[in-house]
Write a protein that holds these residues in place. Sequence first.
Motif, PDB file in Angstrom:
ATOM      1  N   MET A  19       0.832  -1.204   0.000  1.00 54.31           N
ATOM      2  CA  MET A  19       0.000   0.000   0.000  1.00 54.31           C
ATOM      3  C   MET A  19       0.863   1.249   0.000  1.00 54.31           C
ATOM      4  N   ARG A  20       1.968   1.199   0.726  1.00 49.77           N
ATOM      5  CA  ARG A  20       2.888   2.328   0.768  1.00 49.77           C
ATOM      6  C   ARG A  20       3.454   2.590  -0.625  1.00 49.77           C
ATOM      7  N   SER A  21       3.799   1.528  -1.330  1.00 44.85           N
ATOM      8  CA  SER A  21       4.348   1.669  -2.678  1.00 44.85           C
ATOM      9  C   SER A  21       3.315   2.250  -3.632  1.00 44.85           C
ATOM     10  N   LYS A  22       2.050   1.829  -3.491  1.00 45.03           N
ATOM     11  CA  LYS A  22       1.004   2.363  -4.351  1.00 45.03           C
ATOM     12  C   LYS A  22       0.798   3.849  -4.098  1.00 45.03           C
ATOM     13  N   ARG A  23       0.823   4.236  -2.834  1.00 40.74           N
ATOM     14  CA  ARG A  23       0.659   5.664  -2.504  1.00 40.74           C
ATOM     15  C   ARG A  23       1.800   6.481  -3.088  1.00 40.74           C
ATOM     16  N   ARG A  24       3.010   5.970  -2.967  1.00 38.98           N
ATOM     17  CA  ARG A  24       4.164   6.703  -3.490  1.00 38.98           C
ATOM     18  C   ARG A  24       4.084   6.835  -5.004  1.00 38.98           C
ATOM     19  N   ALA A  25       3.633   5.781  -5.684  1.00 33.99           N
ATOM     20  CA  ALA A  25       3.502   5.831  -7.134  1.00 33.99           C
ATOM     21  C   ALA A  25       2.429   6.833  -7.538  1.00 33.99           C
ATOM     22  N   ARG A  26       1.330   6.868  -6.804  1.00 29.46           N
ATOM     23  CA  ARG A  26       0.249   7.805  -7.097  1.00 29.46           C
ATOM     24  C   ARG A  26       0.728   9.249  -6.909  1.00 29.46           C
ATOM     25  N   ARG A  27       1.526   9.494  -5.901  1.00 30.38           N
ATOM     26  CA  ARG A  27       2.048  10.851  -5.660  1.00 30.38           C
ATOM     27  C   ARG A  27       2.987  11.280  -6.781  1.00 30.38           C
ATOM     28  N   ARG A  28       3.769  10.335  -7.288  1.00 29.20           N
ATOM     29  CA  ARG A  28       4.712  10.674  -8.373  1.00 29.20           C
ATOM     30  C   ARG A  28       3.977  11.047  -9.631  1.00 29.20           C
ATOM     31  N   ARG A  29       2.827  10.410  -9.884  1.00 33.48           N
ATOM     32  CA  ARG A  29       2.065  10.711 -11.094  1.00 33.48           C
ATOM     33  C   ARG A  29       1.490  12.119 -11.071  1.00 33.48           C
ATOM     34  N   ASN A  30       1.147  12.624  -9.904  1.00 35.86           N
ATOM     35  CA  ASN A  30       0.514  13.945  -9.790  1.00 35.86           C
ATOM     36  C   ASN A  30       1.494  15.045  -9.840  1.00 35.86           C
TER      37      ASN A  30
END
Length: 85
Positions: free
Chosen positions: A74-85
């Motif tokens: 879940m932490r990795s998914k959140r970090r990936a989502r932040r990078r996209r924005n």
Amino acid sequence: MAQNKLELAGFSDADLVLERDSKVKELFDAKFDHAVKGLANPLELRAMRRDIARINTEIRRRELAAMSPEELEMRSKRRARRRRN
């Protein structure tokens, strides 16, 4: 780099938090003394800040090591989502 590196591996989690709190208080007092009368070596402030950062890094490293694989995912998914924005 600090002359006397802290040996953080031997500390328990509670000891690390207590050590960080005492270092933060020591830094606050040193900053106050420096503002009032000046320190003999103002680079001590930098060494104190870096020691606090080392302790915080060790605390966070232990938190991440204690996470379950699901929490890490879940932490990795959140970090990936932040990078996209």
